[in-house]
Design an enzyme around this catalytic site. Structure first.
Site, short mmCIF file in Angstrom:
data_model
loop_
_atom_site.label_atom_id
_atom_site.label_comp_id
_atom_site.label_asym_id
_atom_site.label_seq_id
_atom_site.Cartn_x
_atom_site.Cartn_y
_atom_site.Cartn_z
N GLY A 289 35.69 -66.88 -23.69
CA GLY A 289 34.71 -67.12 -23.00
C GLY A 289 33.93 -67.99 -22.82
O GLY A 289 33.55 -68.88 -22.20
N HIS B 260 33.42 -62.45 -32.53
CA HIS B 260 32.34 -62.65 -31.29
C HIS B 260 30.71 -61.97 -31.11
O HIS B 260 31.52 -60.61 -31.40
CB HIS B 260 33.13 -62.74 -30.57
CG HIS B 260 34.54 -63.26 -30.78
ND1 HIS B 260 34.24 -64.90 -31.24
CD2 HIS B 260 35.96 -63.17 -30.10
CE1 HIS B 260 35.61 -65.24 -31.19
NE2 HIS B 260 36.54 -64.49 -30.31
#
Ligand code: NAG
Ligand code: NAG
Ligand code: NAG
Length: 334
Positions: free
Chosen positions: A263, A309
């Site tokens: 992302g 992440h």
């Protein structure tokens, strides 16, 4: 500057200071984000025009260097994907997550690479970057998302909620771990993958084939599967040099993380490739800003099993970019 801008700036600064505390202070963070969300959405039109213009100038001055810096460091239009142009025969590909491992570019590899970057037609006028967050569920944002010229999605997401998330997909990323988990690494039958890929229509799949050496073979097999089935879609491989430059860029700017999420990578690519960017489905919290609880994804409530992440930390950067006018973070319904 008018009060509500100062208030926003105050909240923003507060949020940025909280970076290091994010992980332990998630609930507090969520509450301040909710507060901020209301500041964003209930933007009162009480700004006098000259002041608004001054603010705008101040904000736009901050965005320009960043785009230019990204262009210099990373150059998404030329380097996001591995191509015959940027990866000549005999050169070496350095795995970005495993830099001691290199791959010498053979004629066999060149054959499956596109001649030129698919992103040469950029900049795109409007881009939607669509995260998979539960906040998209019941959002009715589908037609708004599909109205963008270029739509980016992640990790072969579900196509089951078109009213909420739309149908159009210009880019769909594919994490090789999904190839292994959902399609047995394409070691056996390929039809399930081919069918899943077809559900996005004509699109470009982006796979980080050269981040970890163990992922290259399955990525090639995915590409062969689509080519052999005469699919209209194409598979491109993330250039590991782009990913390592981007990671270094953010590291040098104080963002230290084991690995950027796809992302975050593509929001950054969009900063170079798009004129106007709107983020949908980026909300890494389990409560909706209006208080009700949310599933982890818009299509399921399966939590990630890896902690690699740091989504809430990445989210603070999106908030920062939103306040600097670099992109628009869309929360809530459409
Ligand atoms: C914004 O940039 C312009 C041109 O570079 C400069 O003249 C102006 O003073 C800057 N404005 C602010 C508020 O920094
Ligand atoms: C990106 O790379 C291409 C091809 O090498 C080059 O023509 C272009 O000027 C570069 N863009 C930037 C912003 O450096
Ligand atoms: C979405 O709406 C349906 C039907 O009203 C409801 O059952 C469901 O809980 C809602 N889901 C979310 C995440 O808001």
């Amino acid at each position: 500057m008018p009060n509500n801008i100062i208030q926003k700036e105050y909240v923003r600064q507060g949020l940025l200071k909280m970076h290091k505390l994010w992980l332990t202070l998630l609930p507090v963070a969520a509450v301040s984000l909710v507060y901020m969300y209301f500041l964003v959405l209930n933007d009162r039109p009480d700004i006098e025009v000259p002041e608004a213009e001054a603010c705008q100038r101040l904000l736009s001055n901050l965005t320009q260097p960043q785009k230019a810096e990204l262009g210099r460091c990373c150059n998404a239009s030329a380097w996001l994907a591995v191509t015959q142009d940027n990866t000549p025969l005999g050169s070496e590909i350095v795995y970005d997550a495993y830099p001691s491992k290199r791959l010498k570019v053979s004629s066999g590899l060149l054959e499956i690479l596109p001649e030129k970057s698919p992103f040469q037609e950029s900049p795109y006028k409007t881009c939607a970057v669509v995260g998979n967050g539960g906040i998209l569920r019941n959002s009715s944002c589908g037609s708004k998302i599909d109205g963008h010229e270029f739509v980016i999605r992640f990790n072969l997401p579900s196509v089951d909620f078109p009213e909420d998330v739309g149908k159009k997909s210009s880019i769909v990323t594919v994490n090789p771990s999904i190839l292994h988990k959902r399609f047995h690494g394409l070691n056996g039958r390929r039809l399930p993958f081919v069918k899943a890929a077809a559900s996005y229509g004509k699109t470009w799949f982006l796979i980080p084939a050269f981040s970890y050496p163990s992922n290259s073979e399955a990525s090639y097999r995915a590409l062969y599967a689509l080519q052999d089935s005469a699919s209209q879609s194409h598979i491109f491989f993330f250039h590991p040099q782009y990913l390592s430059s981007l990671s270094k860029y953010w590291h040098d700017h104080g963002f230290h993380t084991p690995r950027l999420s796809s992302g975050f990578m593509l929001v950054n690519a969009a900063l170079e490739l798009c004129q106007h960017i709107t983020l949908y489905g980026f909300w890494p919290f389990s409560l909706h800003p209006d208080g009700h609880s949310l599933p982890h994804h818009y299509y399921d409530n399966v939590l990630p099993n890896s902690r690699i992440h740091i989504m809430p930390k990445e989210f603070t950067y999106y908030v920062d970019m939103h306040f600097h006018g670099v992109l628009q973070l869309h929360l809530g319904r459409c």
